[in-house]
Write a protein that holds these residues in place. Structure first.
Motif, PDB file in Angstrom:
ATOM      1  N   ASN A 176       0.823  -1.217   0.000  1.00 52.03           N
ATOM      2  CA  ASN A 176       0.000   0.000   0.000  1.00 52.03           C
ATOM      3  C   ASN A 176       0.854   1.262   0.000  1.00 52.03           C
ATOM      4  O   ASN A 176       0.520   2.240  -0.663  1.00 52.03           O
ATOM      5  CB  ASN A 176      -0.930   0.027   1.214  1.00 52.03           C
ATOM      6  N   ARG A 177       1.947   1.196   0.739  1.00 53.15           N
ATOM      7  CA  ARG A 177       2.814   2.377   0.811  1.00 53.15           C
ATOM      8  C   ARG A 177       3.448   2.650  -0.556  1.00 53.15           C
ATOM      9  O   ARG A 177       3.546   3.793  -1.000  1.00 53.15           O
ATOM     10  CB  ARG A 177       3.885   2.116   1.874  1.00 53.15           C
ATOM     11  N   ILE A 178       3.870   1.602  -1.252  1.00 50.57           N
ATOM     12  CA  ILE A 178       4.452   1.741  -2.588  1.00 50.57           C
ATOM     13  C   ILE A 178       3.400   2.319  -3.539  1.00 50.57           C
ATOM     14  O   ILE A 178       3.653   3.276  -4.285  1.00 50.57           O
ATOM     15  CB  ILE A 178       4.954   0.366  -3.091  1.00 50.57           C
ATOM     16  N   ARG A 179       2.212   1.742  -3.487  1.00 47.19           N
ATOM     17  CA  ARG A 179       1.133   2.172  -4.397  1.00 47.19           C
ATOM     18  C   ARG A 179       0.758   3.631  -4.138  1.00 47.19           C
ATOM     19  O   ARG A 179       0.595   4.422  -5.074  1.00 47.19           O
ATOM     20  CB  ARG A 179      -0.074   1.253  -4.179  1.00 47.19           C
ATOM     21  N   ASN A 180       0.668   3.993  -2.859  1.00 46.19           N
ATOM     22  CA  ASN A 180       0.286   5.367  -2.512  1.00 46.19           C
ATOM     23  C   ASN A 180       1.342   6.375  -2.954  1.00 46.19           C
ATOM     24  O   ASN A 180       1.001   7.471  -3.421  1.00 46.19           O
ATOM     25  CB  ASN A 180       0.054   5.500  -1.006  1.00 46.19           C
ATOM     26  N   ALA A 181       2.616   6.007  -2.821  1.00 48.96           N
ATOM     27  CA  ALA A 181       3.692   6.938  -3.223  1.00 48.96           C
ATOM     28  C   ALA A 181       3.562   7.246  -4.714  1.00 48.96           C
ATOM     29  O   ALA A 181       3.693   8.403  -5.143  1.00 48.96           O
ATOM     30  CB  ALA A 181       5.054   6.330  -2.912  1.00 48.96           C
ATOM     31  N   ILE A 182       3.291   6.222  -5.518  1.00 51.70           N
ATOM     32  CA  ILE A 182       3.201   6.433  -6.966  1.00 51.70           C
ATOM     33  C   ILE A 182       1.901   7.166  -7.313  1.00 51.70           C
ATOM     34  O   ILE A 182       1.892   8.034  -8.191  1.00 51.70           O
ATOM     35  CB  ILE A 182       3.324   5.080  -7.713  1.00 51.70           C
ATOM     36  N   ARG A 183       0.831   6.854  -6.589  1.00 52.09           N
ATOM     37  CA  ARG A 183      -0.425   7.563  -6.853  1.00 52.09           C
ATOM     38  C   ARG A 183      -0.291   9.050  -6.537  1.00 52.09           C
ATOM     39  O   ARG A 183      -0.752   9.904  -7.296  1.00 52.09           O
ATOM     40  CB  ARG A 183      -1.582   6.966  -6.049  1.00 52.09           C
ATOM     41  N   GLU A 184       0.365   9.368  -5.433  1.00 55.14           N
ATOM     42  CA  GLU A 184       0.512  10.779  -5.074  1.00 55.14           C
ATOM     43  C   GLU A 184       1.370  11.523  -6.094  1.00 55.14           C
ATOM     44  O   GLU A 184       1.118  12.672  -6.408  1.00 55.14           O
ATOM     45  CB  GLU A 184       1.067  10.908  -3.656  1.00 55.14           C
ATOM     46  N   ALA A 185       2.384  10.848  -6.632  1.00 59.58           N
ATOM     47  CA  ALA A 185       3.300  11.515  -7.571  1.00 59.58           C
ATOM     48  C   ALA A 185       2.718  11.636  -8.976  1.00 59.58           C
ATOM     49  O   ALA A 185       3.005  12.603  -9.679  1.00 59.58           O
ATOM     50  CB  ALA A 185       4.628  10.767  -7.621  1.00 59.58           C
ATOM     51  N   THR A 186       1.945  10.654  -9.402  1.00 62.69           N
ATOM     52  CA  THR A 186       1.466  10.661 -10.797  1.00 62.69           C
ATOM     53  C   THR A 186       0.003  11.057 -10.911  1.00 62.69           C
ATOM     54  O   THR A 186      -0.476  11.366 -12.006  1.00 62.69           O
ATOM     55  CB  THR A 186       1.591   9.259 -11.445  1.00 62.69           C
ATOM     56  N   GLY A 187      -0.718  10.977  -9.808  1.00 59.15           N
ATOM     57  CA  GLY A 187      -2.148  11.276  -9.829  1.00 59.15           C
ATOM     58  C   GLY A 187      -3.028  10.058 -10.019  1.00 59.15           C
ATOM     59  O   GLY A 187      -4.254  10.161  -9.894  1.00 59.15           O
TER      60      GLY A 187
END
Ligand code: 5GP
Ligand code: 5GP
Ligand code: 5GP
Length: 217
Positions: A146-157
């Motif tokens: 989840n932490r990996i997924r959230n980091a990429i979601r926050e950066a790319t939208g």
């Protein structure tokens, strides 16, 4: 009658972590041009349908022609390295990706445009920087999916797809990241469908050579 190929809906832009390709039981071979950088590498730019199915090998008449990519060769070797065995210079991998996937997006991109689009996308989404900025480093430790997924979601939208594989000791590890791209091969979009993932809730982010950090003294 005329058979018209069904156009695809979007692309998956897929990047692989080399440490996770190489530390499996099958192993890997570095390219003939030398060990790749410790960075995500391009696997491919894959046309897909919204229902999760995808076309493949769409035009056997469109031969892969490395000569049209001569101006991109250095960037391809750096950002789209081949790690399969035996070692190669990359043309076999790029040719496979063109034949299997690229030929299915010829309605939008010819060969040079297809490879240039993938290289431009790699520049737009620096996954290693996104992850390390969130404290997620290729240090052989385990991180929450989840932490990996959230980091990429926050950066790319947008929420990415995450694929895992298994290392030689049986650990689930971060292998590939799927970003969804519009049909022109240029903009991030919300994924119409996410690929199946085989990740545990906590996954290893394996080491691949030197980690450049400021706190490794
Ligand atoms: P695997 O069976 O290892 O998941 O995938 C093998 C190959 O099938 C991939 O490297 C890729 O070429 C293709 N592939 C797998 N899943 C997808 C997908 O969801 N979309 C597309 N376009 N190709 C895929
Ligand atoms: P896909 O999984 O995209 O259908 O197939 C990838 C093909 O390209 C495989 O046949 C594999 O042997 C070859 N290949 C060459 N270099 C690489 C590499 O670095 N990574 C992957 N996944 N496949 C590679
Ligand atoms: P390719 O030979 O179709 O069709 O590869 C089949 C699968 O095995 C792909 O998912 C690719 O990522 C993986 N693969 C192919 N060659 C190698 C290799 O040399 N080392 C590792 N670790 N995986 C490989």
């Amino acid at each position: 009658c005329v058979v018209v190929a069904q156009d695809f809906d979007f692309f998956y832009f897929v990047q692989s972590w080399p440490g996770s390709y190489c530390d499996t039981r099958r192993g890997c071979c570095f390219p003939s041009t030398g060990k790749p950088r410790a960075d995500f590498g391009i696997h491919g730019l894959w046309p897909n349908y919204n229902d999760g199915l995808y076309p493949s090998s769409c035009d056997s008449d469109s031969l892969f022609d490395p000569s049209v990519l001569s101006d991109l060769k250095g960037e391809l070797q750096k950002n789209w390295p081949t790690l399969a065995c035996p070692s190669g210079d990359g043309n076999a991998f790029w040719g496979h990706e063109w034949n299997k996937h690229g030929t299915c997006s010829e309605s939008r991109l010819e060969q040079h445009g297809y490879f240039a689009a993938a290289l431009n996308l790699k520049r737009k989404v620096d996954l290693l920087r996104i992850l390390t900025n969130s404290g997620i480093k290729p240090d052989g430790r385990f991180y929450s999916l989840n932490r990996i997924r959230n980091a990429i979601r926050e950066a790319t939208g947008f929420t990415p797809g995450i694929e895992c594989n298994v290392d030689g000791d049986g650990n689930s590890q971060l292998y590939q990241i799927y970003i969804c791209i519009d049909k022109n091969g240029s903009d991030f979009i919300r994924c119409p469908v996410l690929p199946r993932q085989r990740c545990k809730s906590t996954v290893e982010f394996p080491y691949f050579g030197k980690i450049t950090t400021t706190d490794n003294g």
